[in-house]
Write a protein that holds these residues in place. Structure first.
Motif, PDB file in Angstrom:
ATOM      1  N   ILE A  10       0.874  -1.227  -0.039  1.00  0.00           N
ATOM      2  CA  ILE A  10      -0.021   0.082  -0.078  1.00  0.00           C
ATOM      3  C   ILE A  10       1.011   1.136  -0.001  1.00  0.00           C
ATOM      4  CG2 ILE A  10      -1.615   1.305   1.252  1.00  0.00           C
ATOM      5  CD1 ILE A  10      -3.027  -1.476   2.091  1.00  0.00           C
ATOM      6  N   ASP A  11       1.990   1.303   0.555  1.00  0.00           N
ATOM      7  CA  ASP A  11       2.919   2.356   1.236  1.00  0.00           C
ATOM      8  C   ASP A  11       3.421   2.557  -0.750  1.00  0.00           C
ATOM      9  OD1 ASP A  11       4.014   4.498   2.364  1.00  0.00           O
ATOM     10  OD2 ASP A  11       5.874   3.510   2.002  1.00  0.00           O
ATOM     11  N   SER A  12       3.650   1.511  -1.291  1.00  0.00           N
ATOM     12  CA  SER A  12       4.240   1.512  -2.610  1.00  0.00           C
ATOM     13  C   SER A  12       3.380   2.137  -3.666  1.00  0.00           C
ATOM     14  CB  SER A  12       4.795   0.324  -3.133  1.00  0.00           C
ATOM     15  OG  SER A  12       3.872  -0.825  -3.522  1.00  0.00           O
ATOM     16  N   ILE A  13       2.070   1.774  -3.360  1.00  0.00           N
ATOM     17  CA  ILE A  13       1.066   2.576  -4.210  1.00  0.00           C
ATOM     18  C   ILE A  13       0.936   4.237  -4.239  1.00  0.00           C
ATOM     19  CG2 ILE A  13      -1.402   2.809  -4.951  1.00  0.00           C
ATOM     20  CD1 ILE A  13      -1.799  -0.467  -3.853  1.00  0.00           C
ATOM     21  N   LYS A  14       1.081   4.478  -3.001  1.00  0.00           N
ATOM     22  CA  LYS A  14       1.053   5.947  -2.571  1.00  0.00           C
ATOM     23  C   LYS A  14       2.076   6.705  -3.035  1.00  0.00           C
ATOM     24  CE  LYS A  14      -0.004   5.267   1.811  1.00  0.00           C
ATOM     25  NZ  LYS A  14      -0.512   5.606   3.257  1.00  0.00           N
ATOM     26  N   LYS A  15       3.342   6.075  -3.094  1.00  0.00           N
ATOM     27  CA  LYS A  15       4.472   6.612  -3.403  1.00  0.00           C
ATOM     28  C   LYS A  15       4.957   6.425  -4.901  1.00  0.00           C
ATOM     29  CE  LYS A  15       6.488   6.555   1.013  1.00  0.00           C
ATOM     30  NZ  LYS A  15       7.699   5.845   1.987  1.00  0.00           N
ATOM     31  N   SER A  16       4.140   5.672  -5.584  1.00  0.00           N
ATOM     32  CA  SER A  16       4.609   5.232  -7.069  1.00  0.00           C
ATOM     33  C   SER A  16       4.387   6.486  -8.059  1.00  0.00           C
ATOM     34  CB  SER A  16       3.695   4.054  -7.242  1.00  0.00           C
ATOM     35  OG  SER A  16       4.053   3.983  -8.834  1.00  0.00           O
ATOM     36  N   SER A  17       5.371   6.469  -8.866  1.00  0.00           N
ATOM     37  CA  SER A  17       5.411   7.550 -10.054  1.00  0.00           C
ATOM     38  C   SER A  17       4.816   6.853 -11.098  1.00  0.00           C
ATOM     39  CB  SER A  17       6.650   8.221  -9.995  1.00  0.00           C
ATOM     40  OG  SER A  17       7.543   7.137 -10.338  1.00  0.00           O
ATOM     41  N   ALA A  18       4.590   5.534 -11.130  1.00  0.00           N
ATOM     42  CA  ALA A  18       4.354   4.706 -12.326  1.00  0.00           C
ATOM     43  C   ALA A  18       2.760   5.125 -12.751  1.00  0.00           C
ATOM     44  CB  ALA A  18       4.289   3.232 -12.151  1.00  0.00           C
ATOM     45  N   LYS A  19       2.450   4.800 -14.144  1.00  0.00           N
ATOM     46  CA  LYS A  19       1.084   5.198 -14.446  1.00  0.00           C
ATOM     47  C   LYS A  19       0.254   4.114 -13.770  1.00  0.00           C
ATOM     48  CE  LYS A  19      -1.659   5.550 -18.840  1.00  0.00           C
ATOM     49  NZ  LYS A  19      -1.981   6.775 -18.533  1.00  0.00           N
ATOM     50  N   THR A  20      -0.894   4.707 -12.824  1.00  0.00           N
ATOM     51  CA  THR A  20      -1.710   3.929 -12.234  1.00  0.00           C
ATOM     52  C   THR A  20      -3.118   3.935 -12.374  1.00  0.00           C
ATOM     53  OG1 THR A  20      -0.056   4.008 -10.274  1.00  0.00           O
ATOM     54  CG2 THR A  20      -2.372   3.260  -9.938  1.00  0.00           C
ATOM     55  N   PHE A  21      -3.655   2.653 -12.763  1.00  0.00           N
ATOM     56  CA  PHE A  21      -5.255   2.742 -13.085  1.00  0.00           C
ATOM     57  C   PHE A  21      -5.746   2.297 -11.897  1.00  0.00           C
ATOM     58  CE2 PHE A  21      -8.082  -0.086 -15.458  1.00  0.00           C
ATOM     59  CZ  PHE A  21      -9.435   0.934 -15.382  1.00  0.00           C
ATOM     60  N   ALA A  22      -7.008   2.793 -11.324  1.00  0.00           N
ATOM     61  CA  ALA A  22      -7.850   2.103 -10.252  1.00  0.00           C
ATOM     62  C   ALA A  22      -9.202   1.792 -10.784  1.00  0.00           C
ATOM     63  CB  ALA A  22      -7.792   3.282  -9.105  1.00  0.00           C
ATOM     64  N   ILE A  23      -9.543   0.552 -10.422  1.00  0.00           N
ATOM     65  CA  ILE A  23     -10.926   0.002 -10.835  1.00  0.00           C
ATOM     66  C   ILE A  23     -11.742   0.022  -9.422  1.00  0.00           C
ATOM     67  CG2 ILE A  23     -12.263  -1.629 -11.707  1.00  0.00           C
ATOM     68  CD1 ILE A  23      -9.657  -2.722 -12.993  1.00  0.00           C
ATOM     69  N   ILE A  24     -12.553   0.782  -9.305  1.00  0.00           N
ATOM     70  CA  ILE A  24     -13.321   1.059  -8.028  1.00  0.00           C
ATOM     71  C   ILE A  24     -14.936   0.879  -8.102  1.00  0.00           C
ATOM     72  CG2 ILE A  24     -13.893   2.447  -6.021  1.00  0.00           C
ATOM     73  CD1 ILE A  24     -10.892   2.008  -6.179  1.00  0.00           C
ATOM     74  N   GLY A  25     -15.185  -0.286  -7.335  1.00  0.00           N
ATOM     75  CA  GLY A  25     -16.594  -0.850  -7.801  1.00  0.00           C
ATOM     76  C   GLY A  25     -17.337  -0.717  -6.128  1.00  0.00           C
ATOM     77  N   GLY A  26     -18.288  -1.751  -6.139  1.00  0.00           N
ATOM     78  CA  GLY A  26     -18.988  -1.699  -4.814  1.00  0.00           C
ATOM     79  C   GLY A  26     -20.387  -0.876  -4.721  1.00  0.00           C
ATOM     80  N   SER A  27     -21.060  -0.672  -3.580  1.00  0.00           N
ATOM     81  CA  SER A  27     -22.333  -0.062  -3.720  1.00  0.00           C
ATOM     82  C   SER A  27     -22.628   1.292  -3.264  1.00  0.00           C
ATOM     83  CB  SER A  27     -23.278  -0.939  -2.864  1.00  0.00           C
ATOM     84  OG  SER A  27     -22.943  -1.190  -1.478  1.00  0.00           O
ATOM     85  N   LYS A  28     -21.466   1.708  -2.318  1.00  0.00           N
ATOM     86  CA  LYS A  28     -21.625   3.058  -2.025  1.00  0.00           C
ATOM     87  C   LYS A  28     -20.649   3.983  -2.088  1.00  0.00           C
ATOM     88  CE  LYS A  28     -24.994   1.909   1.995  1.00  0.00           C
ATOM     89  NZ  LYS A  28     -25.033   1.899   3.307  1.00  0.00           N
ATOM     90  N   VAL A  29     -20.923   5.224  -2.568  1.00  0.00           N
ATOM     91  CA  VAL A  29     -19.971   6.321  -2.600  1.00  0.00           C
ATOM     92  C   VAL A  29     -19.333   6.840  -1.287  1.00  0.00           C
ATOM     93  CG1 VAL A  29     -19.303   8.556  -3.645  1.00  0.00           C
ATOM     94  CG2 VAL A  29     -20.886   7.005  -5.182  1.00  0.00           C
TER      95      VAL A  29
END
Length: 388
Positions: free
Chosen positions: A178-197
């Motif tokens: 998780i720390d690497s995700i937050k610090k990453s400079s790579a091109k990151t794509f997030a897929i966010i699903g579920g029921s509630k905003v």
């Protein structure tokens, strides 16, 4: 945080391991998913290798500080033992009430399991006195329950402060990824699903700062479509969510993050429709993403270095409406991108799709903790391990 692999375990005898065996069970108490149990095996086996005597602590369900038979670990202790490939010495609620942990302390070796830690009022209250009745005469506390590290409970927070403590092998990996995700400079794509905003507002506000693209699916997408004046009829939506959606879209624009919504959807009738054609229909509910939406996610995945997926993209409880999520699970499992999956319902999708977790860069066992960590919140379970 200390690293368990770097500790001198030969000098340590009595060890508490806080695990998360809050696993799904059917009406006959048969465990439906062993992921969280199997993830704790490396830590337990390492401790056994160094002749440590282990006391496992976990919760099951929400008994709210009182004994409830349906939440007793006696119902699943044999299955836990089989999965861990260990003999488990069980300490029941009554055993603890009468004799505390004497059964554990009087033994020379072995793996012990205390009944549901949430049967005790002091757990949820993060009570110091209760926590010290557990950690007394214990040499080391190991947290191998990252999925509950966002809770200020005694077995997550206070116990770790009482004695020498460190994260388990999987916990350490979860925090590291998780720390690497937050610090990453790579091109990151997030897929966010579920029921509630409403449950993922802060997550989205955080992700738009680090992601180049975000695809929003599941019932969450209905709120964004409605905000854009698309007819969603009787589809599941939330009330009074417009200001939050506006804030997310504004932040995305500010940080040059493109928000993608489904171009087509599957309705409760089983038919596939373009979003633009929904304005000519009445009395329907959106239950899954359509073919174009699936293709869009695949295309964005191919262009990305890192892909983060949290939350199903349809009503996966019904086989007819799990096809979009299953297709994405299969596609991501064979992707050359670094795929990170998080959340209990997303794990369920992987299981429904019969996907090997080893095909992904990392599969997190956490739901709420995973999201809160991405939001830059300081999780009590992590803080407790870093203050020593």
């Amino acid at each position: 945080m200390k690293n368990l692999n770097n500790l001198n375990l030969t000098a340590i005898k009595n060890v508490i391991v806080r695990v998360d065996y809050n696993v799904p069970v059917n009406n006959n108490f048969v465990i439906q998913d062993f992921t969280r149990i199997s993830r704790s095996k490396k830590t337990i086996e390492l401790l056994i290798k160094h002749n440590c005597k282990i006391l496992l602590l976990t919760h099951l369900g929400r008994p709210e500080g009182a004994f409830v038979s349906q939440f007793s670990l006696t119902n699943i202790k044999d299955q836990i033992a089989d999965n861990l490939e260990q003999i488990i010495n069980f300490i029941s609620y009554e055993d603890f009430k009468n004799d505390g942990l004497s059964k554990y302390h009087e033994a020379d070796e072995g793996v012990f399991l205390l009944d549901n830690i949430r049967f005790f009022e002091g757990e949820k209250a993060n009570d110091m006195f209760f926590s010290k009745t557990i950690t007394k005469n214990i040499d080391l506390f190991v947290n191998e329950a990252f999925s509950v590290s966002h809770r200020s409970h005694a077995s997550v927070d206070q116990m770790a402060k009482n004695i020498l403590s460190c994260p388990g092998i999987n916990f350490y990996k979860e925090a590291e990824v998780i720390d690497s995700i937050k610090k990453s400079s790579a091109k990151t794509f997030a897929i966010i699903g579920g029921s509630k905003v409403s449950t993922k507002i802060e997550t989205l506000l955080s992700l738009v700062k680090s992601c180049s693209d975000i695809f929003i699916g599941g019932a969450m997408a209905n709120n964004f479509l409605k905000y854009q004046k698309v007819n969603v009829s009787n589809s599941l939506t939330e009330e009074n969510i417009e200001s939050q959606i506006k804030a997310i879209l504004h932040e995305a624009l500010t940080h040059n993050c493109k928000i993608h919504l489904p171009e087509d959807v599957i309705l409760d009738s089983g038919q596939e429709f373009l979003i633009t054609d929904l304005n000519y229909k009445n009395n329907f509910r959106i239950f899954d993403i359509g073919t174009k939406a699936v293709d869009k996610i695949k295309s964005l995945t191919e262009k990305s270095d890192v892909v983060l997926w949290n939350g199903p993209l349809g009503y996966i409880e019904d086989e007819k409406f799990s096809k979009g999520s299953i297709e994405i699970a299969k596609s991501l499992s064979s992707s050359s991108s670094k795929i990170i999956v998080g959340g209990g319902d997303t794990l369920l999708v992987l299981n429904i799709a019969k996907q090997d977790f080893n095909n992904f860069y990392f599969v997190s066992t956490a739901g709420g903790a995973f999201l809160e960590a991405l939001e830059d919140k300081i999780l009590p379970g992590i803080k407790a391990l870093t203050i020593q």
